[in-house]
Design a protein around this motif. Structure first.
Motif, mmCIF file in Angstrom:
data_model
loop_
_atom_site.group_PDB
_atom_site.id
_atom_site.type_symbol
_atom_site.label_atom_id
_atom_site.label_comp_id
_atom_site.label_asym_id
_atom_site.label_seq_id
_atom_site.Cartn_x
_atom_site.Cartn_y
_atom_site.Cartn_z
ATOM 1 N N TYR A 1 0.837 -1.211 0.000
ATOM 2 C CA TYR A 1 0.000 0.000 0.000
ATOM 3 C C TYR A 1 0.869 1.257 0.000
ATOM 4 O O TYR A 1 0.655 2.180 -0.798
ATOM 5 N N GLU A 2 1.843 1.313 0.885
ATOM 6 C CA GLU A 2 2.693 2.505 0.974
ATOM 7 C C GLU A 2 3.598 2.649 -0.243
ATOM 8 O O GLU A 2 3.874 3.771 -0.688
ATOM 9 N N SER A 3 4.061 1.535 -0.790
ATOM 10 C CA SER A 3 4.910 1.601 -1.976
ATOM 11 C C SER A 3 4.153 2.174 -3.161
ATOM 12 O O SER A 3 4.688 2.996 -3.911
ATOM 13 N N TRP A 4 2.898 1.768 -3.313
ATOM 14 C CA TRP A 4 2.120 2.283 -4.445
ATOM 15 C C TRP A 4 1.854 3.775 -4.290
ATOM 16 O O TRP A 4 1.964 4.540 -5.245
ATOM 17 N N HIS A 5 1.502 4.216 -3.093
ATOM 18 C CA HIS A 5 1.197 5.621 -2.869
ATOM 19 C C HIS A 5 2.449 6.496 -2.911
ATOM 20 O O HIS A 5 2.327 7.726 -2.976
ATOM 21 N N GLY A 6 3.616 5.885 -2.882
ATOM 22 C CA GLY A 6 4.843 6.661 -3.014
ATOM 23 C C GLY A 6 5.234 6.933 -4.450
ATOM 24 O O GLY A 6 6.217 7.652 -4.696
ATOM 25 N N LYS A 7 4.492 6.380 -5.395
ATOM 26 C CA LYS A 7 4.792 6.578 -6.815
ATOM 27 C C LYS A 7 3.788 7.531 -7.447
ATOM 28 O O LYS A 7 2.735 7.831 -6.876
ATOM 29 N N MET A 8 4.111 7.970 -8.655
ATOM 30 C CA MET A 8 3.192 8.815 -9.404
ATOM 31 C C MET A 8 1.996 7.978 -9.858
ATOM 32 O O MET A 8 2.146 6.836 -10.292
ATOM 33 N N VAL A 9 0.802 8.555 -9.769
ATOM 34 C CA VAL A 9 -0.426 7.836 -10.094
ATOM 35 C C VAL A 9 -0.583 7.746 -11.603
ATOM 36 O O VAL A 9 -0.470 8.737 -12.324
ATOM 37 N N ASP A 10 -0.835 6.527 -12.078
ATOM 38 C CA ASP A 10 -1.181 6.298 -13.475
ATOM 39 C C ASP A 10 -2.698 6.197 -13.556
ATOM 40 O O ASP A 10 -3.291 5.222 -13.088
ATOM 41 N N LEU A 11 -3.345 7.203 -14.139
ATOM 42 C CA LEU A 11 -4.808 7.266 -14.167
ATOM 43 C C LEU A 11 -5.422 6.123 -14.963
ATOM 44 O O LEU A 11 -6.619 5.848 -14.819
ATOM 45 N N HIS A 12 -4.636 5.463 -15.801
ATOM 46 C CA HIS A 12 -5.145 4.337 -16.587
ATOM 47 C C HIS A 12 -4.595 3.005 -16.102
ATOM 48 O O HIS A 12 -4.795 1.973 -16.753
ATOM 49 N N GLY A 13 -3.914 3.011 -14.993
ATOM 50 C CA GLY A 13 -3.385 1.790 -14.408
ATOM 51 C C GLY A 13 -4.070 1.473 -13.104
ATOM 52 O O GLY A 13 -5.254 1.735 -12.903
ATOM 53 N N LEU A 14 -3.310 0.918 -12.185
ATOM 54 C CA LEU A 14 -3.842 0.537 -10.883
ATOM 55 C C LEU A 14 -4.145 1.775 -10.037
ATOM 56 O O LEU A 14 -3.352 2.710 -9.986
ATOM 57 N N LEU A 15 -5.315 1.768 -9.384
ATOM 58 C CA LEU A 15 -5.703 2.841 -8.466
ATOM 59 C C LEU A 15 -5.982 2.235 -7.095
ATOM 60 O O LEU A 15 -6.782 1.306 -6.979
#
Length: 791
Positions: free
Chosen positions: A659-673
């Motif tokens: 969870y923390e690793s994903w939120h530490g990256k730039m959000v891909d609006l067409h990928g995983l949210l």
């Protein structure tokens, strides 16, 4: 006292206010006119606010001299009085095909208490087999609401939308149901869409009061027969328009399921079966569904579809999300042993170590039960069923404490967290996930849909979301008829599971607006459509119930099947201009690659983007295997190697790290949210729950979104002018934008209401007023005249 005529007649005010006072002769003439109207039959056009201190004669609905005295006492109340011209025609009810008026009452006063005063309008209250409707000549607003529903008017309440009924007896509010011995002076209707209506019956004829109150109680509070729903009356009387195509995949044919399998690359491990085409297997299963390749028809028939892993969705890495309805618990040891052997065989169809692993999620034990969800929502909704300003300000001081005690936001957080855990198993652990529940049609629908919305950008488009609801909820046999309690037969089965899902989706929409093609207004309107019984989408317990229900006929003749409207036909409810508010103008549409680029470029997985770039190799020639088979072999080999070199402990990826690793990256609006689950990130869906409370509105708070809409409309207007330039159309002939709004009247209630008159927050709570001031002082405060101008 203020006198008004709708054509600019006499106007004045009593007391020390700033209005113009009537002269002695004019004042006496006005008193005589009002008294005559109250006594005679000409009083149909009169609109009076019945005050708290009205005489006993007014309460007993008697006419004559006593009614005139009661009206004269009204002249000393700080309330508004309207006199409508007698030449105006009465408003006629708008009836749908198959709709019949059952009872009606005239001289009903609709109360408006949004600013602390007793204002309102007289009119007619009717009850049909579809709705409760108030017909009155309301004054035109400066900015007429343009987001209108063509089926449900501003003063219409569908019978399924009525939540609670209360009656006021001598200033005491009591719930009303069943057979009434005494009829109330005022009836209060609390709606499931959080509207509150107050109808005063003090000046209505006693016979009409009995008919309208008894009719409303009978139509909304007593149990109904299934075929007495207005859905069937409307479908049999309305013209059938089967040519309407919404673009939504309905999943009613084998072709629809096969296309979904091909879209998600799941057609190599799963198959579409039609074993239940005539519903001989189960009435809860749809005619067609998807199961693992190794599942046979005999397996499906053995326990009537229970214990079978049913496919929901396939991930890009080859893992799959499935659901299963649990087998009934047996006491016999031999039966339990047979069930265990059967389930082990079913698990092996998707659990094939070391190539594939399976994780079983029992939602019945990890998420709240349906009764708990119902009790929590019942407490939560009471915070928003406000029928006067006093109650609003009394609860304002402790509102957040009351909100926390309901536990509704915590249930939303738990559902979102469970969905993230499933995503982590599919994405990070490369593990198939099997969701289990008693019927796999309640919390399984919530979690499976949330997982697909988080992982599949197609489900975040308007058509994709509608197809998702159709696949998981409609064909998945969610019991909408029982969960929404449309028939009022049993409160034990009622639970707002679908509303819980929409609230979870709204959390994602408000956290990542550009990732969704639809707006929160779309979700709000969809929640309202649960209670409009002209659409079949939310009024059956299963596909079997819909397909086998016959209407009409007699003892000797069989009824016929009806064709129903789908809720996805938005043109039935809204004009094209209003439908524009359902689409998100800020949506970041996924770019489409050219065919030439598709042949030479392949998108890399998110975890591969951090690897050093290597020279690209020419694609190998395709032989017997297709590209999908090659990719599957690579995934299997990769999993085999990783399991050989990695210990089992290292495979258990920590949820918080993922969870923390994903939120530490730039959000891909067409990928995983992934949603943010921290305390303040889970919010109240203000548009749905607060839109009818004027005290909760924030003036000018929605100017950003409306400015975006204005820009979009301006571009559309310029495009229209360019198209019409060739036709030599002058600028004067070009229609104005359908959503021209006055920015001064915008508020957080947009688009459901413009800025309204509202009460100002008192310095002290209203409960303290009663302790510090006498009744005379409070009456003097009520007499003060405040000129609100154009607000």
């Amino acid at each position: 006292m203020e006198l008004r005529t709708e054509q600019g007649g006499v106007r004045g005010r009593r007391g020390g206010g700033r209005g113009v006072l009537l002269g002695g002769a004019a004042h006496a003439a006005a008193l005589a006119l009002l008294a005559a109207l109250a006594v005679g039959e000409a009083g149909r056009g009169l609109r009076l606010g019945p005050g708290e201190g009205r005489s006993h004669a007014g309460r007993s609905r008697r006419r004559g001299a006593q009614g005139g005295q009661g009206l004269l006492r009204l002249l000393h109340q700080p309330e508004e009085v309207y006199i409508r011209e007698s030449t105006e025609k009465e408003v006629e009810p708008h009836l749908l095909p198959g709709e019949l008026v059952l009872c009606e009452a005239s001289m009903v006063w609709k109360c408006v208490q949004d600013d602390g005063s007793h204002r309102g309008i007289y009119g007619k209250l009717i009850c049909t087999n579809f709705k409760i409707s108030f017909l009155g000549q309301e004054p035109a607003l400066e900015d007429e609401l343009q987001f209108k529903n063509k089926i449900i008017g501003q003063n219409d309440i569908t019978l399924q939308c009525v939540d609670q009924l209360f009656g006021v007896y001598d200033d005491r509010k009591k719930p009303i149901y069943g057979q009434l011995r005494k009829y109330p002076e005022t009836i209060i209707i609390y709606c499931k869409d959080f509207r509150v209506f107050r109808f005063c019956l003090r000046y209505t004829k006693e016979e009409e009061v009995k008919r309208i109150v008894s009719g409303i109680v009978h139509q909304t509070q007593t149990a109904k027969l299934f075929k007495r729903l207005f859905l069937f009356s409307y479908a049999s009387a309305a013209p059938n328009d089967t040519d309407v195509k919404t673009g939504t995949v309905m999943f009613e044919s084998i072709k629809d399921w096969r296309q979904e399998l091909e879209r998600t690359k799941g057609n190599l491990k799963f198959k579409v079966v039609g074993s239940n085409e005539d519903y001989r297997v189960s009435k809860k299963l749809p005619p067609y569904f998807v199961v693992p390749m190794a599942v046979s028809e005999q397996d499906i028939l053995q326990y009537h579809g229970k214990g079978i892993p049913i496919w929901c969705w396939s991930c890009h890495n080859g893992t799959s999300l499935l659901k299963m309805s649990t087998l009934p618990k047996e006491q016999d040891d031999n039966t339990m042993q047979m069930q265990k052997i059967f389930l082990d065989g079913m698990y092996k169809t998707v659990d094939k170590p070391p190539f594939e692993a399976l994780k079983i999620e029992d939602l019945s034990s990890s998420l709240p039960s349906l009764p708990e969800i119902q009790v929590t929502y019942a407490r939560f909704k009471q915070l928003f069923l406000i029928d006067n300003s006093t109650d609003f300000w009394d609860t304002d001081v402790k509102w957040f404490s009351l909100l926390e005690n309901t536990n509704w936001l915590e249930i939303i957080r738990r559902c979102l967290k469970k969905a993230v855990e499933v995503v982590e198993s599919l994405e990070a652990q490369n593990t198939n996930v099997l969701l289990t529940e008693e019927n796999a049609s309640d919390l399984c629908c919530v979690v499976s849909c949330l997982v697909q919305i988080m992982m599949d950008s197609y489900c975040r488009t308007k058509l994709g979301f509608q197809s998702l609801v159709q696949k998981e909820w409609i064909t998945g046999s969610h019991a909408f008829l029982d969960r929404c309690n449309h028939l009022r037969q049993s409160d034990k089965e009622e639970a707002p599971v679908f509303l819980l899902f929409l609230d979870c989706v709204w959390q994602l929409v408000q956290q990542y607006p550009p990732a969704f093609e639809f707006t929160e207004t779309y979700l709000t309107v969809l929640s309202d459509s649960l209670y409009i019984p002209i659409f079949s989408t939310f009024f059956f317990n299963s596909q079997h119930q819909k397909d086998t229900t016959l209407y009409g006929g007699s003892l000797n003749t069989e009824g016929s099947k009806l064709s129903y409207l789908s809720v996805w036909e938005w043109s039935v409810q809204f004009e094209p201009e209003a439908q524009a508010l359902l689409n998100n103008p800020l949506y970041a549409e996924k770019p489409k690659l050219d065919k030439s680029q598709k042949k030479t470029t392949r998108l890399k997985h998110q975890r591969q983007l951090s690897l050093p770039l290597a020279p690209t190799k020419p694609a190998p020639k395709r032989g017997f295997f297709k590209e999908e088979a090659d990719q599957l072999i690579k995934n299997i080999l990769g999993k085999r190697i990783s399991r050989l070199i990695t210990s089992s402990d290292d495979l258990q990826t920590n949820f918080s790290e993922f969870y923390e690793s994903w939120h530490g990256k730039m959000v891909d609006l067409h990928g995983l949210l992934l949603p943010r689950l921290e305390g303040p990130e889970i919010k109240v869906w203000a548009q749905r729950y607060l839109r009818w409370i004027p005290e909760a509105q924030l003036p000018g708070s929605d100017t950003v979104s409306t400015k975006v809409l204005d820009v979009m409309e301006e571009v559309q207007g310029l495009q229209k002018k360019m198209d019409e330039k060739h036709s030599k159309v002058s600028d004067e002939d070009v229609e104005a934008s359908p959503f021209q709004r006055n920015p001064a009247r915008l508020s957080s209630l947009f688009p459901f209401a413009s800025l309204q008159r509202h009460s100002f927050k008192p310095v002290l709570p209203t409960s303290s007023w009663r302790d510090l001031e006498s009744e005379d002082e409070l009456a003097r405060r009520d007499d003060e005249y405040v000129n609100l101008g154009d607000v």
